[in-house]
Design a protein around this motif. Structure first.
Motif, PDB file in Angstrom:
ATOM      1  N   ALA A  52       0.609  -1.143  -0.050  1.00  0.00           N
ATOM      2  CA  ALA A  52       0.076  -0.147  -0.174  1.00  0.00           C
ATOM      3  C   ALA A  52       1.111   1.124   0.016  1.00  0.00           C
ATOM      4  O   ALA A  52       0.595   2.051  -0.908  1.00  0.00           O
ATOM      5  N   LEU A  78       3.735   1.706  -1.031  1.00  0.00           N
ATOM      6  CA  LEU A  78       4.599   1.815  -2.180  1.00  0.00           C
ATOM      7  C   LEU A  78       3.715   2.472  -3.473  1.00  0.00           C
ATOM      8  O   LEU A  78       3.974   2.964  -4.082  1.00  0.00           O
ATOM      9  N   ARG A  79       2.302   1.878  -3.460  1.00  0.00           N
ATOM     10  CA  ARG A  79       1.407   2.377  -4.255  1.00  0.00           C
ATOM     11  C   ARG A  79       1.096   3.774  -4.174  1.00  0.00           C
ATOM     12  O   ARG A  79       1.200   4.532  -5.152  1.00  0.00           O
ATOM     13  N   HIS A  80       1.357   4.412  -2.788  1.00  0.00           N
ATOM     14  CA  HIS A  80       1.279   5.737  -2.762  1.00  0.00           C
ATOM     15  C   HIS A  80       2.195   6.557  -2.866  1.00  0.00           C
ATOM     16  O   HIS A  80       2.020   7.724  -3.752  1.00  0.00           O
ATOM     17  N   ASP A 107       4.320   5.978  -5.508  1.00  0.00           N
ATOM     18  CA  ASP A 107       4.345   6.198  -6.836  1.00  0.00           C
ATOM     19  C   ASP A 107       3.001   6.808  -7.272  1.00  0.00           C
ATOM     20  O   ASP A 107       3.133   7.753  -8.091  1.00  0.00           O
ATOM     21  N   GLY A 108       2.113   6.420  -6.786  1.00  0.00           N
ATOM     22  CA  GLY A 108       0.828   7.257  -7.368  1.00  0.00           C
ATOM     23  C   GLY A 108       0.964   8.726  -7.251  1.00  0.00           C
ATOM     24  O   GLY A 108       0.538   9.522  -8.074  1.00  0.00           O
ATOM     25  N   PHE A 109       1.197   9.236  -6.059  1.00  0.00           N
ATOM     26  CA  PHE A 109       1.191  10.600  -5.714  1.00  0.00           C
ATOM     27  C   PHE A 109       2.540  11.586  -6.205  1.00  0.00           C
ATOM     28  O   PHE A 109       2.342  12.391  -6.732  1.00  0.00           O
ATOM     29  N   ASN A 111      -8.442   3.341   3.314  1.00  0.00           N
ATOM     30  CA  ASN A 111      -7.282   3.973   3.257  1.00  0.00           C
ATOM     31  C   ASN A 111      -7.593   5.090   2.474  1.00  0.00           C
ATOM     32  O   ASN A 111      -7.914   5.206   1.381  1.00  0.00           O
ATOM     33  N   PHE A 155      -5.720   7.431   0.950  1.00  0.00           N
ATOM     34  CA  PHE A 155      -4.684   7.581  -0.307  1.00  0.00           C
ATOM     35  C   PHE A 155      -5.151   6.724  -1.370  1.00  0.00           C
ATOM     36  O   PHE A 155      -5.064   7.149  -2.416  1.00  0.00           O
ATOM     37  N   ASP A 156      -5.152   5.325  -0.934  1.00  0.00           N
ATOM     38  CA  ASP A 156      -6.088   4.721  -1.752  1.00  0.00           C
ATOM     39  C   ASP A 156      -7.291   5.083  -2.542  1.00  0.00           C
ATOM     40  O   ASP A 156      -7.520   4.941  -3.668  1.00  0.00           O
ATOM     41  N   LEU A 208      -6.500   8.030  -4.909  1.00  0.00           N
ATOM     42  CA  LEU A 208      -5.929   7.427  -6.007  1.00  0.00           C
ATOM     43  C   LEU A 208      -6.956   6.612  -6.902  1.00  0.00           C
ATOM     44  O   LEU A 208      -6.999   6.828  -8.133  1.00  0.00           O
ATOM     45  N   SER A 217      -4.981  -5.015  -1.818  1.00  0.00           N
ATOM     46  CA  SER A 217      -3.320  -5.306  -2.241  1.00  0.00           C
ATOM     47  C   SER A 217      -3.109  -6.618  -1.812  1.00  0.00           C
ATOM     48  O   SER A 217      -1.918  -7.056  -2.337  1.00  0.00           O
ATOM     49  N   PRO A 233      -2.325  -2.769  -8.326  1.00  0.00           N
ATOM     50  CA  PRO A 233      -1.028  -2.815  -8.876  1.00  0.00           C
ATOM     51  C   PRO A 233      -0.477  -1.619  -8.090  1.00  0.00           C
ATOM     52  O   PRO A 233      -0.847  -0.539  -7.653  1.00  0.00           O
ATOM     53  N   VAL A 234       0.999  -1.870  -7.955  1.00  0.00           N
ATOM     54  CA  VAL A 234       1.777  -0.656  -7.295  1.00  0.00           C
ATOM     55  C   VAL A 234       1.990   0.452  -8.092  1.00  0.00           C
ATOM     56  O   VAL A 234       1.923   1.610  -7.541  1.00  0.00           O
ATOM     57  N   ALA A 235       2.060   0.411  -9.198  1.00  0.00           N
ATOM     58  CA  ALA A 235       2.430   1.111 -10.223  1.00  0.00           C
ATOM     59  C   ALA A 235       1.241   1.879 -10.594  1.00  0.00           C
ATOM     60  O   ALA A 235       0.091   1.328 -10.851  1.00  0.00           O
ATOM     61  N   PHE A 236       1.249   3.576 -10.709  1.00  0.00           N
ATOM     62  CA  PHE A 236       0.131   4.090 -10.631  1.00  0.00           C
ATOM     63  C   PHE A 236      -0.515   4.209 -12.012  1.00  0.00           C
ATOM     64  O   PHE A 236      -1.555   4.019 -12.135  1.00  0.00           O
ATOM     65  N   ASP A 237       0.204   4.127 -13.275  1.00  0.00           N
ATOM     66  CA  ASP A 237      -0.481   4.024 -14.341  1.00  0.00           C
ATOM     67  C   ASP A 237      -1.248   2.734 -14.510  1.00  0.00           C
ATOM     68  O   ASP A 237      -2.333   2.780 -15.188  1.00  0.00           O
TER      69      ASP A 237
END
Lengths: 432, 148
Positions: free
Chosen positions: A223, A225-227, A229-231, B12, B14-15, B18, B96, B118-122
């Motif tokens: 989680a 890590l996703r944040h 990268d995302g932000f 969450n 942040f999630d 996103l 997750s 996925p971890v990668a935002f795109d």
């Protein structure tokens, strides 16, 4: 029908045999044959229930030296006791040695005196219920020696007459050592079982802990890590117009690092799963599997010139899903490390090696220094920098773990600039 | 045009942000109802608590996080599947966790799809867009089901 007790008869016969040293071999053989016949007759009579008319053999005190020779010098402790008074009437040297009492002491005692108190009820019960018969065998008696030490004996008793009295001739076989050994074995067995239980419990606990750990890694570490990268991506988008090149590069490094760590976590979890996952042992056609994996890796081969040689491959015993991971790792490595070659060669061949199949995956890629061969299969061990070849350093560790679990071996040969060959062995699939 | 709703259960922040950013790329934000734990999600679906007065009807899809305070995703899933009024609602687990036990349990309880964030935002944005596109615009539900 007058029957003598078998053993007393034997005693008698052997006494007579010893008596007459002049007897020829032929005569002795005749005697033995007669003896066998007699024993068979007696056995038959016993089986027919005619043993009820048993009359005890009378040991006459004037039987002379020869009868007492067998008794006195027999290596097993022997004595004769009076059935009525339970008093010892005669003891041999072995009994004196085994129980530590002198002959005089023995002859002043009864058979109760060589037993611990707790054995007396059993003894009396036994004496009462003992069937009338020539011979009895009973096990696991506890006797006490003069020093108070307990010994375990198996007892053979013969009903006899001695000095005109009804008596029993006893052979007391000391089985203390055997008993001790048996009890030691039992104790060790129990100990071993307890240890196995303990270890199993520990292992189960460790496994549970590991599962909880990887669950938490899987869920909780990804989680953040996703944040990250995302932000950082959102920031880069939002500030695209205002960010200079360096700031943009910093943001993309942050993103890349987060993704890379995500990849590491995924690979590490997959690696740990390979150790825990249930494994099936079924026939796996390596030829099909290699064709499948080869097909799946087509995108990685795009724009490359690779000459594939896929030999005849056997059917092995194993877990198809796990072996697919092995082949995927080894083939994608071969593709990856031949990237600098304008004409790459990759071959997959099999050969019979003792009881197993040996599979070899050879390439003409960049190779490696054999000096570091031992590091190849370790977790997070890499022989190349990331800028040269990307990777997390878990692929070959996973390969080794899977092949280990299949009971096979894995190793590699290589030379810098001259390619690498990876070998592994698998058990053949034998139809039952 | 009827505003078809997505119920997004995500604790969450942040999630959540996103995911909303991902949905926004397809201009689906105004159709998202956010629940911050399992109780809120169930309150919304069962029109109780602070949703007692809402217009009745079900969302096109529920996006469900697994690990949430109070009532977790699997329990929400279980309750939806056992409720004759709600059991048909498409549910997508968005989590997750790639743990086998979660996957097995989710499918045992009748989930419609299981997606690992996925971890990668795109990729994450891509996944969220695909889910929104498919379940809101492509998927069909029986005519007698009332959608809000």
């Amino acid at each position: 029908l007058r029957l003598r007790p078998v053993a007393a008869y034997v005693l008698d016969e052997s006494r007579r045999a010893m008596d007459d040293q002049q007897k020829t071999k032929a005569e002795l053989l005749t005697d033995i044959t007669a003896l066998r016949t007699r024993v068979a007759e007696l056995e038959q009579a016993r089986r027919n229930g005619s043993a009820g008319v048993f009359v005890p053999y009378e040991i006459k005190t004037d039987d002379g030296l020869n009868a007492s020779l067998l008794f006195e010098h027999h290596p097993m402790a022997m004595w004769i006791y009076d059935v009525e008074t339970l008093a010892f009437l005669a003891v041999n040297d072995a009994a004196i040695q085994q129980y530590d009492y002198s002959r005089e002491e023995f002859l002043s005692m009864t058979i109760r005196d060589i037993r611990p108190a707790e054995e007396l009820p059993r003894l009396l019960d036994r004496l009462e219920s003992l069937p009338v018969g020539p011979r009895n065998v009973s096990h696991d008696w506890k006797h006490r020696t003069k020093s108070g030490a307990l010994i375990y004996v198996d007892v053979i008793s013969y009903a006899v007459k001695f000095g005109g009295r009804l008596a029993k001739l006893i052979l007391a076989n000391d089985v203390t050592e055997r008993q001790r050994a048996e009890q030691e074995i039992l104790r060790l067995n129990r100990e071993l079982e307890r240890r196995v239980d303990d270890r199993t419990a520990q292992l189960e606990a460790a496994n549970k802990e590991l599962e909880a750990f990887s669950y938490s890694v899987s869920h909780d570490l990804r989680a953040p890590l996703r944040h990250i990268d995302g932000f950082s991506r959102l920031l880069a988008q939002r500030e695209a117009a205002r960010l200079d090149e360096t700031s943009g590069r910093y943001l993309s490094i942050i993103s890349d690092a987060a993704r890379r760590m995500g990849q590491l976590i995924d690979d590490l979890l997959a690696f740990s799963r390979m150790g825990r996952a249930e494994m099936r042992a079924l026939p796996v056609d390596l030829e099909h599997l290699v064709a499948d994996v080869h097909h799946e890796l087509a995108p990685a081969c795009e724009g490359r010139s690779i000459d594939w040689v896929i030999g005849m491959l056997p059917i092995v015993r194993g877990d198809a899903a796990m072996l697919r991971i092995v082949l995927t790792n080894l083939l994608s490595n071969a593709i990856k490390y031949t990237a600098p070659r304008p004409a790459a060669h990759i071959s997959i061949t099999a050969s019979a090696d003792d009881d197993a199949w040996q599979i070899a995956i050879a390439d003409n890629g960049v190779g490696f220094d054999m000096q570091y061969a031992h590091k190849l299969f370790g977790v997070f061990q890499r022989l190349h920098r990331d800028e040269e070849f990307e990777g997390t350093g878990i692929g070959l560790a996973t390969v080794r773990r899977i092949i280990d679990r299949h009971g096979g071996r894995v190793w590699a040969q290589g030379e810098i600039g001259a390619g690498a060959t990876f070998f592994f062995t698998l058990a053949p699939y034998a139809q039952e | 045009m009827l505003m078809k709703k997505i119920l997004l259960a995500e604790d969450n922040p942040f999630d959540l942000e996103l995911t909303l950013a991902g949905l926004a790329e397809y201009r689906l934000t105004n159709e998202v109802v956010v629940a911050r734990d399992g109780i809120e999600a169930l309150d919304y679906l069962k029109c109780r608590g602070r949703y007692a007065d809402r217009v009745p009807g079900s969302p096109m899809v529920v996006l469900l996080d697994l690990k949430m305070p109070k009532v977790d995703g699997l329990e929400v899933l279980r309750q939806i599947r056992h409720d004759p009024e709600l059991h048909f609602i498409p549910i997508v687990i968005l989590t997750s966790s790639r743990e086998e036990q979660d996957l097995v349990e989710s499918y045992n309880l009748g989930v419609n799809a299981y997606v690992v964030k996925p971890v990668a935002f795109d990729k994450f944005v891509d996944v969220v867009k695909q889910i929104g596109l498919f379940w809101v615009l492509t998927n069909e539900v029986p005519a007698n089901v009332r959608i809000v």
